[in-house]
Scaffold this active site. Sequence first.
Site, mmCIF file in Angstrom:
data_model
loop_
_atom_site.group_PDB
_atom_site.id
_atom_site.type_symbol
_atom_site.label_atom_id
_atom_site.label_comp_id
_atom_site.label_asym_id
_atom_site.label_seq_id
_atom_site.Cartn_x
_atom_site.Cartn_y
_atom_site.Cartn_z
ATOM 1 N N ARG A 96 33.304 0.343 38.184
ATOM 2 C CA ARG A 96 33.250 1.809 38.061
ATOM 3 C C ARG A 96 33.844 2.450 39.300
ATOM 4 N NH1 ARG A 96 29.731 6.227 36.019
ATOM 5 N NH2 ARG A 96 30.863 8.050 36.747
ATOM 6 N N ARG A 141 35.853 6.290 32.735
ATOM 7 C CA ARG A 141 35.099 5.244 33.413
ATOM 8 C C ARG A 141 35.005 3.994 32.548
ATOM 9 N NH1 ARG A 141 30.618 9.706 32.818
ATOM 10 N NH2 ARG A 141 32.498 10.784 33.258
ATOM 11 N N ASP A 178 29.319 3.669 32.444
ATOM 12 C CA ASP A 178 28.495 4.737 32.996
ATOM 13 C C ASP A 178 27.061 4.452 32.572
ATOM 14 O OD1 ASP A 178 27.829 7.211 34.203
ATOM 15 O OD2 ASP A 178 27.984 8.247 32.279
ATOM 16 N N ASP A 188 23.212 6.020 33.009
ATOM 17 C CA ASP A 188 22.399 7.149 33.467
ATOM 18 C C ASP A 188 20.936 6.896 33.145
ATOM 19 O OD1 ASP A 188 24.478 8.780 34.447
ATOM 20 O OD2 ASP A 188 24.913 9.532 32.445
#
Length: 167
Positions: free
Chosen positions: A84, A93, A96, A98
């Site tokens: 990344r 990207r 990712d 989160d």
Amino acid sequence: MMKLAYVALGANLGDRERSLAEALRRLNETPGIRVERVSGVYETDPVGYTDQPNFLNMAAALLTSLPPLELLRALLALELEMGRVREFRWGPRVIDLDLLSYEDETFETDELTLPHPRMGERAFVLAPLRDVWASGEAFPWEAQLGPDTLEREGIRRLASGLKPHGL
């Protein structure tokens, strides 16, 4: 003691499905983390910066013994290991990750806010999150996922079920 956490996964560069499967595999192999459930895979139009390839998005329910900041740092380390690069906000990207929520905890520092402050505004996060939400518990963002929301926001559930080896 293991805690329930929810994580959103996304990728729009390279072999997107392979990146998601690899991230899930690596998460499951991380000490203190066990992947419990994975959502379907959704192809989504980019949001924010739109001059980039479509994303594949999904969510995972994790059981973890890591406290919230350690879990976040494990996710960020995994992103770096997978290549990344953060060139600019909302940019393309390879992966990712989160951290969306951690049990019922609220948490706010410069490094981490829980629950994720913008997840309720993002159907591309909510649709896969609903797939893995704890059985028998009301999904708090059901109203944000009306009957035409996915189509209107360019979100398509893919037929393939993504299961990394070992899960």
